[in-house]
Design a protein around this motif. Structure first.
Motif, PDB file in Angstrom:
ATOM      1  N   ILE A 100       0.855  -1.194   0.000  1.00  0.00           N
ATOM      2  CA  ILE A 100       0.000   0.000   0.000  1.00  0.00           C
ATOM      3  C   ILE A 100       0.889   1.241   0.000  1.00  0.00           C
ATOM      4  O   ILE A 100       1.817   1.350   0.800  1.00  0.00           O
ATOM      5  N   ILE A 101       0.620   2.157  -0.893  1.00  0.00           N
ATOM      6  CA  ILE A 101       1.384   3.402  -0.956  1.00  0.00           C
ATOM      7  C   ILE A 101       0.776   4.373   0.044  1.00  0.00           C
ATOM      8  O   ILE A 101      -0.422   4.631   0.019  1.00  0.00           O
ATOM      9  N   LYS A 102       1.658   4.910   0.855  1.00  0.00           N
ATOM     10  CA  LYS A 102       1.150   5.776   1.924  1.00  0.00           C
ATOM     11  C   LYS A 102       0.825   7.186   1.411  1.00  0.00           C
ATOM     12  O   LYS A 102      -0.060   7.851   1.906  1.00  0.00           O
ATOM     13  N   THR A 103       1.569   7.625   0.377  1.00  0.00           N
ATOM     14  CA  THR A 103       1.327   8.983  -0.109  1.00  0.00           C
ATOM     15  C   THR A 103      -0.071   9.055  -0.713  1.00  0.00           C
ATOM     16  O   THR A 103      -0.359   8.347  -1.675  1.00  0.00           O
ATOM     17  N   PRO A 104      -0.916   9.880  -0.171  1.00  0.00           N
ATOM     18  CA  PRO A 104      -2.268   9.931  -0.724  1.00  0.00           C
ATOM     19  C   PRO A 104      -2.302  10.615  -2.088  1.00  0.00           C
ATOM     20  O   PRO A 104      -1.475  11.466  -2.385  1.00  0.00           O
ATOM     21  N   LEU A 105      -3.243  10.209  -2.876  1.00  0.00           N
ATOM     22  CA  LEU A 105      -3.418  10.827  -4.189  1.00  0.00           C
ATOM     23  C   LEU A 105      -4.490  11.900  -4.116  1.00  0.00           C
ATOM     24  O   LEU A 105      -5.407  11.817  -3.299  1.00  0.00           O
ATOM     25  N   THR A 106      -4.397  12.865  -5.004  1.00  0.00           N
ATOM     26  CA  THR A 106      -5.479  13.833  -5.142  1.00  0.00           C
ATOM     27  C   THR A 106      -6.426  13.311  -6.216  1.00  0.00           C
ATOM     28  O   THR A 106      -5.983  12.991  -7.316  1.00  0.00           O
ATOM     29  N   PRO A 107      -7.692  13.181  -5.905  1.00  0.00           N
ATOM     30  CA  PRO A 107      -8.609  12.635  -6.920  1.00  0.00           C
ATOM     31  C   PRO A 107      -8.799  13.591  -8.104  1.00  0.00           C
ATOM     32  O   PRO A 107      -8.714  14.805  -7.934  1.00  0.00           O
ATOM     33  N   VAL A 108      -9.048  13.010  -9.251  1.00  0.00           N
ATOM     34  CA  VAL A 108      -9.368  13.843 -10.416  1.00  0.00           C
ATOM     35  C   VAL A 108     -10.753  14.464 -10.163  1.00  0.00           C
ATOM     36  O   VAL A 108     -11.711  13.732  -9.898  1.00  0.00           O
ATOM     37  N   PRO A 109     -10.851  15.780 -10.204  1.00  0.00           N
ATOM     38  CA  PRO A 109     -12.154  16.401  -9.912  1.00  0.00           C
ATOM     39  C   PRO A 109     -13.255  15.909 -10.852  1.00  0.00           C
ATOM     40  O   PRO A 109     -13.000  15.578 -12.011  1.00  0.00           O
ATOM     41  N   SER A 110     -14.461  15.896 -10.323  1.00  0.00           N
ATOM     42  CA  SER A 110     -15.578  15.338 -11.099  1.00  0.00           C
ATOM     43  C   SER A 110     -15.998  16.230 -12.262  1.00  0.00           C
ATOM     44  O   SER A 110     -16.807  15.824 -13.092  1.00  0.00           O
ATOM     45  N   GLU A 111     -15.429  17.432 -12.334  1.00  0.00           N
ATOM     46  CA  GLU A 111     -15.737  18.299 -13.491  1.00  0.00           C
ATOM     47  C   GLU A 111     -15.172  17.711 -14.786  1.00  0.00           C
ATOM     48  O   GLU A 111     -15.554  18.106 -15.885  1.00  0.00           O
ATOM     49  N   TYR A 112     -14.194  16.799 -14.634  1.00  0.00           N
ATOM     50  CA  TYR A 112     -13.581  16.186 -15.827  1.00  0.00           C
ATOM     51  C   TYR A 112     -14.308  14.896 -16.190  1.00  0.00           C
ATOM     52  O   TYR A 112     -14.831  14.209 -15.303  1.00  0.00           O
ATOM     53  N   PRO A 113     -14.285  14.503 -17.456  1.00  0.00           N
ATOM     54  CA  PRO A 113     -14.766  13.159 -17.792  1.00  0.00           C
ATOM     55  C   PRO A 113     -13.965  12.140 -16.965  1.00  0.00           C
ATOM     56  O   PRO A 113     -12.745  12.288 -16.817  1.00  0.00           O
ATOM     57  N   ALA A 114     -14.668  11.160 -16.425  1.00  0.00           N
ATOM     58  CA  ALA A 114     -14.036  10.190 -15.528  1.00  0.00           C
ATOM     59  C   ALA A 114     -12.801   9.571 -16.170  1.00  0.00           C
ATOM     60  O   ALA A 114     -12.868   9.040 -17.277  1.00  0.00           O
ATOM     61  N   LEU A 115     -11.680   9.623 -15.442  1.00  0.00           N
ATOM     62  CA  LEU A 115     -10.425   9.159 -16.047  1.00  0.00           C
ATOM     63  C   LEU A 115     -10.168   7.694 -15.689  1.00  0.00           C
ATOM     64  O   LEU A 115      -9.638   7.379 -14.631  1.00  0.00           O
ATOM     65  N   GLY A 116     -10.582   6.834 -16.572  1.00  0.00           N
ATOM     66  CA  GLY A 116     -10.390   5.391 -16.384  1.00  0.00           C
ATOM     67  C   GLY A 116     -10.122   4.771 -17.753  1.00  0.00           C
ATOM     68  O   GLY A 116      -9.696   5.450 -18.699  1.00  0.00           O
ATOM     69  N   HIS A 117     -10.407   3.489 -17.862  1.00  0.00           N
ATOM     70  CA  HIS A 117     -10.091   2.760 -19.100  1.00  0.00           C
ATOM     71  C   HIS A 117     -10.765   3.362 -20.333  1.00  0.00           C
ATOM     72  O   HIS A 117     -10.171   3.414 -21.405  1.00  0.00           O
ATOM     73  N   ASP A 118     -12.014   3.846 -20.171  1.00  0.00           N
ATOM     74  CA  ASP A 118     -12.732   4.353 -21.353  1.00  0.00           C
ATOM     75  C   ASP A 118     -12.035   5.557 -21.969  1.00  0.00           C
ATOM     76  O   ASP A 118     -11.876   5.663 -23.190  1.00  0.00           O
ATOM     77  N   VAL A 119     -11.639   6.487 -21.096  1.00  0.00           N
ATOM     78  CA  VAL A 119     -10.989   7.709 -21.603  1.00  0.00           C
ATOM     79  C   VAL A 119      -9.625   7.359 -22.221  1.00  0.00           C
ATOM     80  O   VAL A 119      -9.252   7.879 -23.279  1.00  0.00           O
ATOM     81  N   LEU A 120      -8.905   6.456 -21.581  1.00  0.00           N
ATOM     82  CA  LEU A 120      -7.585   6.098 -22.122  1.00  0.00           C
ATOM     83  C   LEU A 120      -7.719   5.392 -23.469  1.00  0.00           C
ATOM     84  O   LEU A 120      -6.942   5.612 -24.396  1.00  0.00           O
ATOM     85  N   ARG A 121      -8.729   4.549 -23.584  1.00  0.00           N
ATOM     86  CA  ARG A 121      -8.949   3.901 -24.881  1.00  0.00           C
ATOM     87  C   ARG A 121      -9.257   4.951 -25.953  1.00  0.00           C
ATOM     88  O   ARG A 121      -8.735   4.902 -27.064  1.00  0.00           O
ATOM     89  N   LYS A 122     -10.079   5.940 -25.583  1.00  0.00           N
ATOM     90  CA  LYS A 122     -10.406   7.002 -26.554  1.00  0.00           C
ATOM     91  C   LYS A 122      -9.148   7.760 -26.977  1.00  0.00           C
ATOM     92  O   LYS A 122      -9.013   8.198 -28.107  1.00  0.00           O
ATOM     93  N   LEU A 123      -8.213   7.909 -26.048  1.00  0.00           N
ATOM     94  CA  LEU A 123      -7.012   8.686 -26.348  1.00  0.00           C
ATOM     95  C   LEU A 123      -6.029   7.917 -27.232  1.00  0.00           C
ATOM     96  O   LEU A 123      -5.398   8.493 -28.120  1.00  0.00           O
ATOM     97  N   PHE A 124      -5.887   6.614 -26.978  1.00  0.00           N
ATOM     98  CA  PHE A 124      -4.809   5.885 -27.662  1.00  0.00           C
ATOM     99  C   PHE A 124      -5.280   5.039 -28.845  1.00  0.00           C
ATOM    100  O   PHE A 124      -4.493   4.740 -29.737  1.00  0.00           O
TER     101      PHE A 124
END
Ligand SMILES: NC(=O)C1=CN([C@@H]2O[C@H](COP(=O)(O)OP(=O)(O)OC[C@H]3O[C@@H](n4cnc5c(N)ncnc54)[C@H](O)[C@@H]3O)[C@@H](O)[C@H]2O)C=CC1
Ligand SMILES: O=C(CO)COP(=O)(O)O
Length: 404
Positions: free
Chosen positions: A214-238
């Motif tokens: 487990i990584i202790k450094t917390p992440l900052t979440p991607v704000p919900s104003e953006y299209p959800a950043l997961g597999h769908d968006v990455l597929r669209k990009l590449f």
């Protein structure tokens, strides 16, 4: 539009690196961003390590040439680049305000790059590493995706596959593998329901590193104003009609396969340069994959899924193409044929391009030696010895026998 009818903030994309593969990936992403104006800003920033090139008999800055001629005349000549791929010589300016950072440059430069951009990126940026290699520091081995993630306090996935840049730049079809383990703090939005987790500041997030810790450094979440950043968006990009993407979550498997196969590709080039042919190369590839799997079992037992190495483009696919038509194979073969070192060939024949197999072999061998387990990896050891010019190629069959 978001689920509640509000306009989404668009993802801004930057590619860090503009070599043979960097420029090719910049091209395909710029095509995708133009096609998906609801998800991405149209312009893709491409950071270029500035240098002077000669065009029409005149010295010119490479960035100026790319932005006016829309061609990377040094690293990807004769390929028309989209107008919305913007070359930028300033690293800090290129990464500013980008939510998606794609790292694509020879692995030896990544340390310096991370130092320069740290503190200049969005805290909720996400990364994809297209780099094939590992980094060894203080006896520790790290995957590039992991090194980038740790040094920039972001989450970083990996793209790797049987990919020859010049073929993809010419839009000849192939496939790739993208490993991205959507961080839990992004999942609220990544499922596409447009619901924010309500916190744009630091939240405790149980994401894990490539060894399953487990990584202790917390992440900052991607704000919900953006299209959800997961597999769908990455597929669209590449994904392009000529570039088929397989999305997985095994970042360690994808990264290791891409890094270690370059050592095997060097071995195949040496063998072929020596005058042996496909059957000898097949023995080397088989042994090489065995050592990659062994390496994964020894050092990444919790995370690498062997299925990735067997079934994905980033596994056996990359092994085959790298040992039959990529640069590490081609130029190691040339070195043996000409009776010079591969380092010499890299200096004289590659016009600034880099052979990642050389440094990967050095780093992996020093890591294995430090643990006293180099004899468990005879092929990796052999390549290191050949780079030192203290192993005779005629010894290869004997070394194989000793390893049984
Ligand atoms: N070329 C290919 O077909 C493929 C390459 N890859 C991987 O992609 C990664 C990037 O490779 P390529 O784009 O092919 O690079 P390349 O080998 O074509 O080019 C070298 C790049 O390094 C840059 N550079 C030189 N000195 C630098 C410095 N001091 N700091 C920062 N950058 C500097 C140059 O400007 C150039 O962009 C590598 O890890 C490679 O293994 C992966 C798949 C395919
Ligand atoms: O990774 C590659 C093929 O998938 C490219 O390898 P080279 O760097 O040896 O050209």
């Amino acid at each position: 539009m978001g689920a509640n009818g509000t306009q989404k903030t668009l993802h801004k994309v930057t590619i860090v690196g503009s070599g043979n593969w960097g420029t090719t990936v910049g091209k395909l992403m710029a095509e995708s961003t133009a096609e998906h104006p609801d998800v991405f800003e149209k312009d893709v920033q491409m950071w270029v390590y500035e240098e002077t090139v000669e065009v029409d008999g005149q010295p010119q800055k490479l960035t100026d040439v790319i932005n006016t001629k829309h061609e990377n005349v040094k690293y990807l000549p004769e390929i028309k680049l989209p107008d919305n791929l913007i070359a930028n010589p300033s690293l800090v300016d290129a990464v500013k305000n980008s939510t998606i950072l794609v790292f694509n440059l020879p692995h030896e430069f990544i340390g310096n790059i991370c130092k320069q951009i740290k503190g200049h990126i969005l805290p909720y940026a996400r990364g994809i590493s297209c780099i094939k290699g590992v980094t060894v520091t203080d006896d520790k081995i790290e995957l590039l995706s992991e090194y980038i993630g740790e040094n920039l306090s972001i989450y970083c996935g990996a793209l790797s596959g049987a990919n020859i840049a010049s073929e993809i730049a010419n839009e000849m079809w192939c496939e790739t593998t993208i490993a991205y383990n959507t961080p839990p703090c992004d999942k609220h939005t990544a499922n596409g329901n447009g619901v924010s987790n309500g916190a744009n500041g630091y939240v405790v997030d149980e994401h894990r590193d490539s060894r399953g810790q487990i990584i202790k450094t917390p992440l900052t979440p991607v704000p919900s104003e953006y299209p959800a950043l997961g597999h769908d968006v990455l597929r669209k990009l590449f994904e392009r009609p000529y570039f088929t993407v397989s999305m997985v979550s095994d970042v360690a498997g994808v990264s290791l396969g891409g890094a270690l196969k370059n050592i095997v590709a060097l071995a195949c080039g040496f063998v072929e340069g020596h005058g042996w042919n496909m059957t000898a190369k097949t023995a080397v590839m088989r042994r090489g994959m065995q050592e990659i799997i062994q390496f994964a079992r020894d050092f990444y037992p919790e995370t690498v899924q062997e299925k990735t190495l067997w079934e994905e483009s980033a596994g056996w696919g990359d092994m085959i193409v790298s040992c039959t038509s990529a640069r590490n194979w081609r130029y190691s073969k040339m070195a043996v044929e000409r009776g010079v070192s591969i380092q010499e060939i890299e200096r004289t024949e590659l016009n600034g391009q880099k052979l990642q197999g050389i440094s990967t072999s050095r780093e992996v061998s020093s890591f294995l030696r430090a643990r006293g387990v180099e004899d468990k990896y005879p092929l990796f050891k052999l390549v290191d010895g050949i780079l030192d010019q203290n192993v005779n190629l005629e010894d290869i069959p004997r070394l194989f026998r000793k390893s049984q």
